[in-house]
Design a protein around this motif. Structure first.
Motif, PDB file in Angstrom:
ATOM      1  N   GLN A 139       0.960  -1.210  -0.049  1.00 27.39           N
ATOM      2  CA  GLN A 139       0.044   0.123   0.042  1.00 27.39           C
ATOM      3  C   GLN A 139       0.620   1.122  -0.082  1.00 27.39           C
ATOM      4  OE1 GLN A 139      -3.412  -0.033  -0.300  1.00 27.39           O
ATOM      5  NE2 GLN A 139      -3.123  -2.263  -0.230  1.00 27.39           N
ATOM      6  N   LYS A 140       1.872   1.251   0.707  1.00 30.42           N
ATOM      7  CA  LYS A 140       2.836   2.373   0.875  1.00 30.42           C
ATOM      8  C   LYS A 140       3.795   2.378  -0.467  1.00 30.42           C
ATOM      9  CE  LYS A 140       3.507   1.808   6.006  1.00 30.42           C
ATOM     10  NZ  LYS A 140       2.345   0.530   6.011  1.00 30.42           N
ATOM     11  N   LEU A 141       4.045   1.486  -1.004  1.00 27.61           N
ATOM     12  CA  LEU A 141       4.989   1.277  -2.349  1.00 27.61           C
ATOM     13  C   LEU A 141       4.079   1.980  -3.495  1.00 27.61           C
ATOM     14  CD1 LEU A 141       7.003  -1.967  -1.734  1.00 27.61           C
ATOM     15  CD2 LEU A 141       7.878   0.535  -1.847  1.00 27.61           C
ATOM     16  N   GLN A 142       2.753   2.039  -3.407  1.00 24.89           N
ATOM     17  CA  GLN A 142       1.910   2.593  -4.615  1.00 24.89           C
ATOM     18  C   GLN A 142       2.351   4.120  -4.788  1.00 24.89           C
ATOM     19  OE1 GLN A 142      -2.127   0.935  -5.024  1.00 24.89           O
ATOM     20  NE2 GLN A 142      -2.084   0.776  -2.885  1.00 24.89           N
ATOM     21  N   GLU A 145       5.918   8.701  -2.533  1.00 29.44           N
ATOM     22  CA  GLU A 145       6.094   9.935  -2.216  1.00 29.44           C
ATOM     23  C   GLU A 145       5.321  10.658  -1.286  1.00 29.44           C
ATOM     24  OE1 GLU A 145       7.976  13.619  -2.171  1.00 29.44           O
ATOM     25  OE2 GLU A 145       8.680  11.928  -3.551  1.00 29.44           O
ATOM     26  N   ARG A 146       3.723  10.097  -1.463  1.00 24.95           N
ATOM     27  CA  ARG A 146       2.865  10.478  -0.893  1.00 24.95           C
ATOM     28  C   ARG A 146       2.919  10.032   0.745  1.00 24.95           C
ATOM     29  NH1 ARG A 146      -2.809  10.482  -3.724  1.00 24.95           N
ATOM     30  NH2 ARG A 146      -3.478  11.830  -1.828  1.00 24.95           N
ATOM     31  N   PHE A 147       3.231   8.719   0.652  1.00 22.25           N
ATOM     32  CA  PHE A 147       3.259   8.155   1.703  1.00 22.25           C
ATOM     33  C   PHE A 147       4.472   8.772   2.842  1.00 22.25           C
ATOM     34  CE2 PHE A 147       6.172   5.268   4.454  1.00 22.25           C
ATOM     35  CZ  PHE A 147       5.492   5.097   5.588  1.00 22.25           C
ATOM     36  N   ALA A 148       5.609   9.063   2.337  1.00 20.09           N
ATOM     37  CA  ALA A 148       6.428   9.890   3.184  1.00 20.09           C
ATOM     38  C   ALA A 148       6.215  10.893   3.642  1.00 20.09           C
ATOM     39  CB  ALA A 148       7.845   9.920   2.048  1.00 20.09           C
ATOM     40  N   THR A 149       5.258  11.799   2.699  1.00 24.43           N
ATOM     41  CA  THR A 149       4.929  13.101   2.867  1.00 24.43           C
ATOM     42  C   THR A 149       4.016  13.145   4.227  1.00 24.43           C
ATOM     43  OG1 THR A 149       4.862  14.015   0.758  1.00 24.43           O
ATOM     44  CG2 THR A 149       3.656  15.055   2.626  1.00 24.43           C
ATOM     45  N   TYR A 168      11.428   3.320   4.696  1.00 27.06           N
ATOM     46  CA  TYR A 168      10.487   2.387   5.595  1.00 27.06           C
ATOM     47  C   TYR A 168       9.519   1.460   4.661  1.00 27.06           C
ATOM     48  CZ  TYR A 168       6.814   1.124   9.089  1.00 27.06           C
ATOM     49  OH  TYR A 168       6.312   0.525   9.764  1.00 27.06           O
ATOM     50  N   PRO A 169       8.732   1.832   3.406  1.00 25.97           N
ATOM     51  CA  PRO A 169       8.014   0.835   2.966  1.00 25.97           C
ATOM     52  C   PRO A 169       8.918  -0.241   2.594  1.00 25.97           C
ATOM     53  CG  PRO A 169       7.557   3.127   2.199  1.00 25.97           C
ATOM     54  CD  PRO A 169       8.692   3.084   3.052  1.00 25.97           C
ATOM     55  N   PHE A 170      10.189  -0.078   1.885  1.00 30.44           N
ATOM     56  CA  PHE A 170      10.910  -1.183   1.565  1.00 30.44           C
ATOM     57  C   PHE A 170      11.351  -2.295   2.411  1.00 30.44           C
ATOM     58  CE2 PHE A 170      11.441   2.191  -1.592  1.00 30.44           C
ATOM     59  CZ  PHE A 170      11.079   1.530  -2.746  1.00 30.44           C
ATOM     60  N   VAL A 171      11.590  -1.572   3.631  1.00 28.21           N
ATOM     61  CA  VAL A 171      12.092  -2.262   5.051  1.00 28.21           C
ATOM     62  C   VAL A 171      10.905  -3.218   5.093  1.00 28.21           C
ATOM     63  CG1 VAL A 171      12.834  -2.438   7.240  1.00 28.21           C
ATOM     64  CG2 VAL A 171      13.734  -0.769   5.636  1.00 28.21           C
ATOM     65  N   CYS A 218      -0.454   4.261   7.659  1.00 25.37           N
ATOM     66  CA  CYS A 218      -0.122   2.790   7.452  1.00 25.37           C
ATOM     67  C   CYS A 218      -0.733   1.937   6.123  1.00 25.37           C
ATOM     68  CB  CYS A 218      -0.819   2.188   8.457  1.00 25.37           C
ATOM     69  SG  CYS A 218      -2.568   2.280   8.841  1.00 25.37           S
ATOM     70  N   VAL A 219      -1.717   2.710   5.431  1.00 22.70           N
ATOM     71  CA  VAL A 219      -2.218   1.828   4.225  1.00 22.70           C
ATOM     72  C   VAL A 219      -2.150   2.783   3.061  1.00 22.70           C
ATOM     73  CG1 VAL A 219      -4.058   0.448   5.303  1.00 22.70           C
ATOM     74  CG2 VAL A 219      -4.636   2.639   4.820  1.00 22.70           C
ATOM     75  N   GLY A 220      -1.065   3.749   3.143  1.00 20.26           N
ATOM     76  CA  GLY A 220      -0.657   4.420   2.095  1.00 20.26           C
ATOM     77  C   GLY A 220      -0.794   6.036   2.365  1.00 20.26           C
ATOM     78  N   GLY A 221      -0.679   6.733   1.287  1.00 22.23           N
ATOM     79  CA  GLY A 221      -0.400   8.272   1.477  1.00 22.23           C
ATOM     80  C   GLY A 221      -1.857   8.920   1.346  1.00 22.23           C
ATOM     81  N   ASP A 222      -2.858   8.222   0.603  1.00 25.22           N
ATOM     82  CA  ASP A 222      -4.053   8.722   0.724  1.00 25.22           C
ATOM     83  C   ASP A 222      -5.031   8.155   1.541  1.00 25.22           C
ATOM     84  OD1 ASP A 222      -4.191   6.257  -0.334  1.00 25.22           O
ATOM     85  OD2 ASP A 222      -5.362   6.770  -2.091  1.00 25.22           O
ATOM     86  N   SER A 223      -4.385   7.822   2.710  1.00 26.67           N
ATOM     87  CA  SER A 223      -5.307   7.100   3.661  1.00 26.67           C
ATOM     88  C   SER A 223      -6.314   8.005   4.455  1.00 26.67           C
ATOM     89  CB  SER A 223      -4.459   6.500   4.941  1.00 26.67           C
ATOM     90  OG  SER A 223      -5.230   6.101   5.912  1.00 26.67           O
ATOM     91  N   LYS A 224      -7.470   7.266   4.668  1.00 23.77           N
ATOM     92  CA  LYS A 224      -8.629   7.982   5.373  1.00 23.77           C
ATOM     93  C   LYS A 224      -8.895   7.180   6.851  1.00 23.77           C
ATOM     94  CE  LYS A 224      -9.536  10.565   1.975  1.00 23.77           C
ATOM     95  NZ  LYS A 224      -8.725  10.180   0.782  1.00 23.77           N
ATOM     96  N   VAL A 225      -7.755   6.545   7.070  1.00 19.26           N
ATOM     97  CA  VAL A 225      -7.845   5.686   8.189  1.00 19.26           C
ATOM     98  C   VAL A 225      -7.129   6.690   9.534  1.00 19.26           C
ATOM     99  CG1 VAL A 225      -7.012   3.733   9.798  1.00 19.26           C
ATOM    100  CG2 VAL A 225      -7.440   3.493   7.186  1.00 19.26           C
TER     101      VAL A 225
END
Length: 249
Positions: A139-142, A145-149, A168-171, A218-225
């Protein structure tokens, strides 16, 4: 709520062109039919027809539904007309993590069945956690850039070393794959332990000490969680898995 009648009819104007068919028009038609309406489905087949319709009815978008000669509106308006809750695009939801962890659990059971001929064993828990790590990492690797932000909003190490948010996503994904295979535990377990420990401390501080209301990356950069219990659980699962794998060395 609309009054029920023996015969219900509606008129739907929707965009149906050679190069584009409006998905909300199809959803409106489906919703009307499921509510028992006979639909007069009128296609707007050119840009000129669409613009003319908008100007005639003083609307900005299509599709548009009319019931008993009165304009109801677009798909969201039609959903509200039938009493369905229309969720805001920015509304918080746990649906992504519920879907992810449910899928991870089913995959863990499937792996157990294929490899051991039974639906559950001690390794099922290990596979559930490692598969969850891989799915969360994907989810993060998609969109790294947005995840890191988003990650920068609360992760303590990323706030000091920005590049950590890109690593982090690669680890997480790599450690999950190695743990699934039971390979290179001397590398995967410590890596997972370090990033998860930092994550747990960061989430706890942001949510339970600083009382900040943030979205979870946790589930990517466009998360609403919402950041909180789910994020903390993700990190605690990784910590527990890492310690367990290290204890088996």
């Amino acid at each position: 709520m609309p009054e029920t009648s023996t015969e219900k009819s509606a008129t739907l104007y929707r965009m149906v062109m050679t190069d584009h068919m409006c998905p909300f028009g199809l959803k409106s038609k489906d919703l009307l039919e499921r509510q028992g309406y006979s639909v007069d489905d009128i296609h707007l087949t050119s840009r000129e027809a669409v613009d003319e319709f908008k100007a005639m009815h003083s609307v900005k978008t299509t599709p548009q539904t009319f019931i008993d000669g009165e304009r109801v509106g677009g798909f969201d308006d039609l959903s509200a007309y039938f009493g369905n809750e229309v969720k805001s695009e920015d509304a918080t939801t746990y649906q992504p993590v519920i879907a992810l962890f449910s899928t991870a659990a089913l995959m863990a059971i499937a792996i157990t069945w294929v490899s051991m001929g039974t639906a559950f064993s001690g390794r099922t828990i290990e596979w559930f956690i490692s598969v969850s790590m891989v799915l969360l990492g994907l989810q993060k690797l998609q969109d790294v850039e947005r995840f890191a932000t988003m990650f920068l909003n609360y992760d303590l190490l990323a706030q000091r070393w920005v590049r950590y948010g890109y690593i982090y996503p690669f680890v997480e994904t790599g450690a999950g794959i190695l743990m699934m295979a039971g390979a290179l535990t001397w590398l995967s377990a410590p890596a997972a332990l370090v990033v998860a420990s930092i994550g747990a401390v960061s989430v706890f501080k942001a949510v339970y000490i600083d009382k900040r209301e943030l979205k979870c990356a946790c589930v990517g950069g466009d998360s609403k969680v919402p950041l909180g219990f789910v994020s903390l659980t993700e990190n605690l699962m990784m910590i527990g898995m890492a310690i367990w794998m290290l204890s088996k060395l």
